[in-house]
Each structure stands twice: as C-alpha cells, then as structure tokens.
Design a protein around this motif. Structure first.
Motif, mmCIF file in Angstrom:
data_model
loop_
_atom_site.group_PDB
_atom_site.id
_atom_site.type_symbol
_atom_site.label_atom_id
_atom_site.label_comp_id
_atom_site.label_asym_id
_atom_site.label_seq_id
_atom_site.Cartn_x
_atom_site.Cartn_y
_atom_site.Cartn_z
ATOM 1 N N GLU A 84 -5.770 -9.602 5.685
ATOM 2 C CA GLU A 84 -5.484 -9.667 7.116
ATOM 3 C C GLU A 84 -3.986 -9.808 7.368
ATOM 4 O O GLU A 84 -3.438 -9.179 8.279
ATOM 5 C CB GLU A 84 -6.238 -10.831 7.758
ATOM 6 N N ARG A 85 -3.317 -10.621 6.576
ATOM 7 C CA ARG A 85 -1.877 -10.812 6.727
ATOM 8 C C ARG A 85 -1.137 -9.504 6.488
ATOM 9 O O ARG A 85 -0.206 -9.157 7.217
ATOM 10 C CB ARG A 85 -1.374 -11.886 5.767
ATOM 11 N N GLU A 86 -1.557 -8.750 5.481
ATOM 12 C CA GLU A 86 -0.921 -7.462 5.179
ATOM 13 C C GLU A 86 -1.114 -6.486 6.338
ATOM 14 O O GLU A 86 -0.179 -5.764 6.718
ATOM 15 C CB GLU A 86 -1.494 -6.885 3.877
ATOM 16 N N ILE A 87 -2.291 -6.477 6.926
ATOM 17 C CA ILE A 87 -2.557 -5.602 8.084
ATOM 18 C C ILE A 87 -1.663 -5.996 9.253
ATOM 19 O O ILE A 87 -1.073 -5.141 9.923
ATOM 20 C CB ILE A 87 -4.050 -5.660 8.478
ATOM 21 N N LYS A 89 1.236 -7.511 9.122
ATOM 22 C CA LYS A 89 2.614 -7.146 8.800
ATOM 23 C C LYS A 89 2.864 -5.676 9.118
ATOM 24 O O LYS A 89 3.876 -5.316 9.723
ATOM 25 C CB LYS A 89 2.901 -7.365 7.305
ATOM 26 N N ARG A 90 1.926 -4.826 8.701
ATOM 27 C CA ARG A 90 2.067 -3.387 8.946
ATOM 28 C C ARG A 90 2.036 -3.082 10.440
ATOM 29 O O ARG A 90 2.795 -2.230 10.920
ATOM 30 C CB ARG A 90 0.977 -2.618 8.221
ATOM 31 N N ALA A 91 1.164 -3.788 11.155
ATOM 32 C CA ALA A 91 1.086 -3.570 12.609
ATOM 33 C C ALA A 91 2.382 -4.007 13.284
ATOM 34 O O ALA A 91 2.896 -3.310 14.175
ATOM 35 C CB ALA A 91 -0.103 -4.335 13.185
ATOM 36 N N THR A 93 5.362 -4.088 11.957
ATOM 37 C CA THR A 93 6.388 -3.102 11.610
ATOM 38 C C THR A 93 6.231 -1.850 12.450
ATOM 39 O O THR A 93 7.199 -1.292 12.962
ATOM 40 C CB THR A 93 6.300 -2.761 10.109
ATOM 41 N N PHE A 94 5.004 -1.391 12.611
ATOM 42 C CA PHE A 94 4.721 -0.191 13.399
ATOM 43 C C PHE A 94 5.185 -0.362 14.835
ATOM 44 O O PHE A 94 5.878 0.492 15.390
ATOM 45 C CB PHE A 94 3.221 0.133 13.341
ATOM 46 N N LYS A 97 9.029 -0.502 15.242
ATOM 47 C CA LYS A 97 9.649 0.815 15.176
ATOM 48 C C LYS A 97 9.400 1.604 16.465
ATOM 49 O O LYS A 97 10.269 2.323 16.944
ATOM 50 C CB LYS A 97 9.110 1.602 13.988
#
Length: 100
Positions: A84-87, A89-91, A93-94, A97
């Motif tokens: 969940e933490r990785e998801i 983080k990616r969200a 970052t997205f 940007k």
C-alpha cells in the motif's frame, strides 16, 4: 528384480497424538509407549516436543503455537502495508508531475 513393498503412510488424528503424549507425560517412557502403539520412537518424541512448545515449555526462544500464528499474521499485515505504501508513493509522484 526384487520389488520392495511400498509402505502406506499412516495418518494420526490430533486426539490420537494428544493421547499418546498424555501416556508419556503420565510416566511411561517414550520407547514403551511407541512399542505398545507400534510407532517409531522418533515420532513420539516429536509429538512430545511439539506439545511442550504449544504449552510454552519448549526450548528457550522457541515460539508457542499461538505466537507462531500471531507472527504469521503480523508478517502478512506488514507485506500488505508495504504494498500500500508503494502504491501511495507512486500516486503521489504521478500527481506531483501532473500538477507541475
């Protein structure tokens, strides 16, 4: 050609194992109980060792059955939280940007 007879694996219920361990704990020796029940000594020793661990009387540092279950559930929970933490983080970052 000598054909060896393949022995079938016997399955033992929890009740049978508990009764066997109770016989050993009542004062009868493991070899005697194993012989009476036509079991291998090592099998009866293993059942007794498992029973002690389950009651928290095993070797120092060994986990009880309840502790093992708790540990496994904590490990599963940590795995889910990391995903969940990785998801997240990616969200983050997205969206960072996208808004820039």
């Amino acid at each position: 050609m000598d054909q060896k007879k393949k022995r079938t694996r016997r399955m033992h219920t929890r009740e049978f194992k508990a009764d066997t361990v109770a016989l050993v704990r009542s004062g009868r020796g493991v070899p005697q109980v194993a012989q009476d029940l036509r079991l291998a000594n090592s099998l009866v020793y293993d059942w007794c060792r498992t029973g002690r661990r389950g009651r928290g009387q095993g070797s120092p540092g060994a986990l009880t059955t309840a502790e093992k279950k708790n540990f496994a559930s904590v490990v599963r929970e940590v795995k889910v939280l990391r995903m969940e933490r990785e998801i997240l983080k990616r969200a983050a970052t997205f969206f960072a940007k996208e808004s820039a």
